[in-house]
Design a protein around this motif. Sequence first.
Motif, PDB file in Angstrom:
ATOM      1  N   ALA A  78       0.813  -1.215   0.000  1.00  0.00           N
ATOM      2  CA  ALA A  78       0.000   0.000   0.000  1.00  0.00           C
ATOM      3  C   ALA A  78       0.848   1.268   0.000  1.00  0.00           C
ATOM      4  O   ALA A  78       1.911   1.326   0.619  1.00  0.00           O
ATOM      5  CB  ALA A  78      -0.934  -0.002   1.198  1.00  0.00           C
ATOM      6  N   ILE A  79       0.341   2.277  -0.706  1.00  0.00           N
ATOM      7  CA  ILE A  79       0.884   3.634  -0.666  1.00  0.00           C
ATOM      8  C   ILE A  79      -0.226   4.494  -0.081  1.00  0.00           C
ATOM      9  O   ILE A  79      -1.346   4.516  -0.609  1.00  0.00           O
ATOM     10  CB  ILE A  79       1.279   4.148  -2.067  1.00  0.00           C
ATOM     11  CG1 ILE A  79       2.425   3.317  -2.647  1.00  0.00           C
ATOM     12  CG2 ILE A  79       1.652   5.626  -2.011  1.00  0.00           C
ATOM     13  CD1 ILE A  79       2.816   3.715  -4.071  1.00  0.00           C
ATOM     14  N   ASP A  80       0.071   5.166   1.010  1.00  0.00           N
ATOM     15  CA  ASP A  80      -0.939   5.969   1.710  1.00  0.00           C
ATOM     16  C   ASP A  80      -2.205   5.176   1.984  1.00  0.00           C
ATOM     17  O   ASP A  80      -3.327   5.651   1.804  1.00  0.00           O
ATOM     18  CB  ASP A  80      -1.282   7.247   0.920  1.00  0.00           C
ATOM     19  CG  ASP A  80      -0.110   8.203   0.814  1.00  0.00           C
ATOM     20  OD1 ASP A  80       0.749   8.196   1.722  1.00  0.00           O
ATOM     21  OD2 ASP A  80      -0.054   8.954  -0.179  1.00  0.00           O
ATOM     22  N   GLY A  81      -2.027   3.894   2.368  1.00  0.00           N
ATOM     23  CA  GLY A  81      -3.148   3.035   2.729  1.00  0.00           C
ATOM     24  C   GLY A  81      -3.906   2.435   1.550  1.00  0.00           C
ATOM     25  O   GLY A  81      -4.912   1.767   1.740  1.00  0.00           O
ATOM     26  N   LYS A  82      -3.422   2.666   0.324  1.00  0.00           N
ATOM     27  CA  LYS A  82      -4.133   2.148  -0.853  1.00  0.00           C
ATOM     28  C   LYS A  82      -3.246   1.172  -1.627  1.00  0.00           C
ATOM     29  O   LYS A  82      -2.097   1.463  -1.913  1.00  0.00           O
ATOM     30  CB  LYS A  82      -4.537   3.296  -1.784  1.00  0.00           C
ATOM     31  CG  LYS A  82      -5.549   4.232  -1.173  1.00  0.00           C
ATOM     32  CD  LYS A  82      -6.160   5.116  -2.249  1.00  0.00           C
ATOM     33  CE  LYS A  82      -7.235   6.003  -1.703  1.00  0.00           C
ATOM     34  NZ  LYS A  82      -8.431   5.315  -1.298  1.00  0.00           N
ATOM     35  N   LYS A  83      -3.835   0.005  -1.982  1.00  0.00           N
ATOM     36  CA  LYS A  83      -3.129  -0.969  -2.815  1.00  0.00           C
ATOM     37  C   LYS A  83      -3.593  -0.897  -4.265  1.00  0.00           C
ATOM     38  O   LYS A  83      -3.011  -1.525  -5.137  1.00  0.00           O
ATOM     39  CB  LYS A  83      -3.316  -2.387  -2.273  1.00  0.00           C
ATOM     40  CG  LYS A  83      -2.469  -2.655  -1.032  1.00  0.00           C
ATOM     41  CD  LYS A  83      -2.485  -4.095  -0.636  1.00  0.00           C
ATOM     42  CE  LYS A  83      -1.547  -4.885  -1.500  1.00  0.00           C
ATOM     43  NZ  LYS A  83      -1.401  -6.280  -1.105  1.00  0.00           N
ATOM     44  N   ILE A  84      -4.653  -0.121  -4.509  1.00  0.00           N
ATOM     45  CA  ILE A  84      -5.132   0.113  -5.871  1.00  0.00           C
ATOM     46  C   ILE A  84      -5.249   1.617  -6.075  1.00  0.00           C
ATOM     47  O   ILE A  84      -5.912   2.307  -5.303  1.00  0.00           O
ATOM     48  CB  ILE A  84      -6.491  -0.572  -6.132  1.00  0.00           C
ATOM     49  CG1 ILE A  84      -6.340  -2.086  -6.013  1.00  0.00           C
ATOM     50  CG2 ILE A  84      -7.026  -0.182  -7.504  1.00  0.00           C
ATOM     51  CD1 ILE A  84      -7.630  -2.859  -6.156  1.00  0.00           C
ATOM     52  N   ASN A  89       8.752  -1.278  -9.865  1.00  0.00           N
ATOM     53  CA  ASN A  89       9.052  -2.465  -9.059  1.00  0.00           C
ATOM     54  C   ASN A  89       8.039  -2.676  -7.935  1.00  0.00           C
ATOM     55  O   ASN A  89       7.978  -3.752  -7.355  1.00  0.00           O
ATOM     56  CB  ASN A  89      10.460  -2.385  -8.472  1.00  0.00           C
ATOM     57  CG  ASN A  89      11.525  -2.401  -9.553  1.00  0.00           C
ATOM     58  OD1 ASN A  89      11.412  -3.138 -10.529  1.00  0.00           O
ATOM     59  ND2 ASN A  89      12.530  -1.568  -9.392  1.00  0.00           N
ATOM     60  N   LYS A  90       7.258  -1.647  -7.614  1.00  0.00           N
ATOM     61  CA  LYS A  90       6.247  -1.743  -6.557  1.00  0.00           C
ATOM     62  C   LYS A  90       4.864  -2.067  -7.125  1.00  0.00           C
ATOM     63  O   LYS A  90       3.887  -2.147  -6.397  1.00  0.00           O
ATOM     64  CB  LYS A  90       6.194  -0.437  -5.768  1.00  0.00           C
ATOM     65  CG  LYS A  90       7.488  -0.150  -5.029  1.00  0.00           C
ATOM     66  CD  LYS A  90       7.423   1.128  -4.252  1.00  0.00           C
ATOM     67  CE  LYS A  90       8.745   1.326  -3.514  1.00  0.00           C
ATOM     68  NZ  LYS A  90       8.747   2.524  -2.716  1.00  0.00           N
ATOM     69  N   VAL A  91       4.809  -2.278  -8.459  1.00  0.00           N
ATOM     70  CA  VAL A  91       3.537  -2.452  -9.148  1.00  0.00           C
ATOM     71  C   VAL A  91       3.335  -3.902  -9.575  1.00  0.00           C
ATOM     72  O   VAL A  91       4.199  -4.498 -10.214  1.00  0.00           O
ATOM     73  CB  VAL A  91       3.482  -1.510 -10.380  1.00  0.00           C
ATOM     74  CG1 VAL A  91       2.261  -1.812 -11.228  1.00  0.00           C
ATOM     75  CG2 VAL A  91       3.511  -0.066  -9.945  1.00  0.00           C
ATOM     76  N   SER A  92       2.193  -4.439  -9.211  1.00  0.00           N
ATOM     77  CA  SER A  92       1.820  -5.785  -9.633  1.00  0.00           C
ATOM     78  C   SER A  92       1.336  -5.766 -11.080  1.00  0.00           C
ATOM     79  O   SER A  92       1.777  -6.549 -11.912  1.00  0.00           O
ATOM     80  CB  SER A  92       0.723  -6.309  -8.715  1.00  0.00           C
ATOM     81  OG  SER A  92       0.077  -7.404  -9.264  1.00  0.00           O
ATOM     82  N   VAL A  93       0.416  -4.852 -11.391  1.00  0.00           N
ATOM     83  CA  VAL A  93      -0.130  -4.757 -12.738  1.00  0.00           C
ATOM     84  C   VAL A  93      -0.692  -3.342 -12.967  1.00  0.00           C
ATOM     85  O   VAL A  93      -1.177  -2.703 -12.038  1.00  0.00           O
ATOM     86  CB  VAL A  93      -1.220  -5.836 -12.991  1.00  0.00           C
ATOM     87  CG1 VAL A  93      -2.461  -5.580 -12.158  1.00  0.00           C
ATOM     88  CG2 VAL A  93      -1.564  -5.964 -14.449  1.00  0.00           C
ATOM     89  N   VAL A  94      -0.583  -2.898 -14.223  1.00  0.00           N
ATOM     90  CA  VAL A  94      -1.214  -1.643 -14.654  1.00  0.00           C
ATOM     91  C   VAL A  94      -2.123  -2.006 -15.808  1.00  0.00           C
ATOM     92  O   VAL A  94      -1.694  -2.633 -16.777  1.00  0.00           O
ATOM     93  CB  VAL A  94      -0.177  -0.597 -15.134  1.00  0.00           C
ATOM     94  CG1 VAL A  94      -0.880   0.673 -15.588  1.00  0.00           C
ATOM     95  CG2 VAL A  94       0.857  -0.297 -14.066  1.00  0.00           C
ATOM     96  N   LYS A  95      -3.395  -1.603 -15.686  1.00  0.00           N
ATOM     97  CA  LYS A  95      -4.351  -1.884 -16.771  1.00  0.00           C
ATOM     98  C   LYS A  95      -5.092  -0.600 -17.109  1.00  0.00           C
ATOM     99  O   LYS A  95      -5.318   0.244 -16.246  1.00  0.00           O
ATOM    100  CB  LYS A  95      -5.383  -2.929 -16.326  1.00  0.00           C
ATOM    101  CG  LYS A  95      -4.825  -4.317 -16.193  1.00  0.00           C
ATOM    102  CD  LYS A  95      -5.926  -5.306 -15.907  1.00  0.00           C
ATOM    103  CE  LYS A  95      -5.386  -6.716 -15.905  1.00  0.00           C
ATOM    104  NZ  LYS A  95      -6.453  -7.707 -15.789  1.00  0.00           N
ATOM    105  N   LEU A  96      -5.480  -0.505 -18.380  1.00  0.00           N
ATOM    106  CA  LEU A  96      -6.377   0.582 -18.748  1.00  0.00           C
ATOM    107  C   LEU A  96      -7.671   0.370 -17.993  1.00  0.00           C
ATOM    108  O   LEU A  96      -8.095  -0.773 -17.788  1.00  0.00           O
ATOM    109  CB  LEU A  96      -6.642   0.579 -20.257  1.00  0.00           C
ATOM    110  CG  LEU A  96      -5.465   0.942 -21.151  1.00  0.00           C
ATOM    111  CD1 LEU A  96      -5.886   0.883 -22.618  1.00  0.00           C
ATOM    112  CD2 LEU A  96      -4.925   2.334 -20.837  1.00  0.00           C
TER     113      LEU A  96
END
Length: 152
Positions: free
Chosen positions: A109-115, A142-149
């Motif tokens: 999480a970044i600032d409490g958010k994982k999405i 490197n901190k990203v699982s996946v990026v989708k439109l």
Amino acid sequence: MDVSSIEKLVYELSIPIVNSFNYELVDVEFVKEHNEWYLRIYIDKEGGITIDDCSNVSRIISNKLDEIDPIECSYYLEVSSPGIERPLRKDTDFEKHKGKKVKIKLFAAIDGKKIIEGTLLGLEGNDIIVSFNGKELHIDKNKVSVVKLSAL
């Protein structure tokens, strides 16, 4: 069986086949779902992919896979469009889709958010830059699982 090695091998094998049709190879995934293995190859082109496009690519890739036989278990081969929520993987994907809405799933999480959902501003070095809640946010790939439109 090393899934990532299979995905990499099939990706490399698929590039010249997909390029020969002037399509883009978007992604390859080898996943187990409900005790069955699926080898999925995602292709795209300007104006979108048709069933005939998928069929043509599938036939050639299937023949090539039968010839070299790199996968020990039985599996289903699927060739399809990445759909409206296509993943962004290559640096060129981030450039091509600047200004579009994206959904970013994080490992931590970044600032409490994982999405994070926002507008893609681009890629700078190893950082994905998005506009999120009115702020410009830089996220290390490197901190990203996946990026989708995002369909939103």
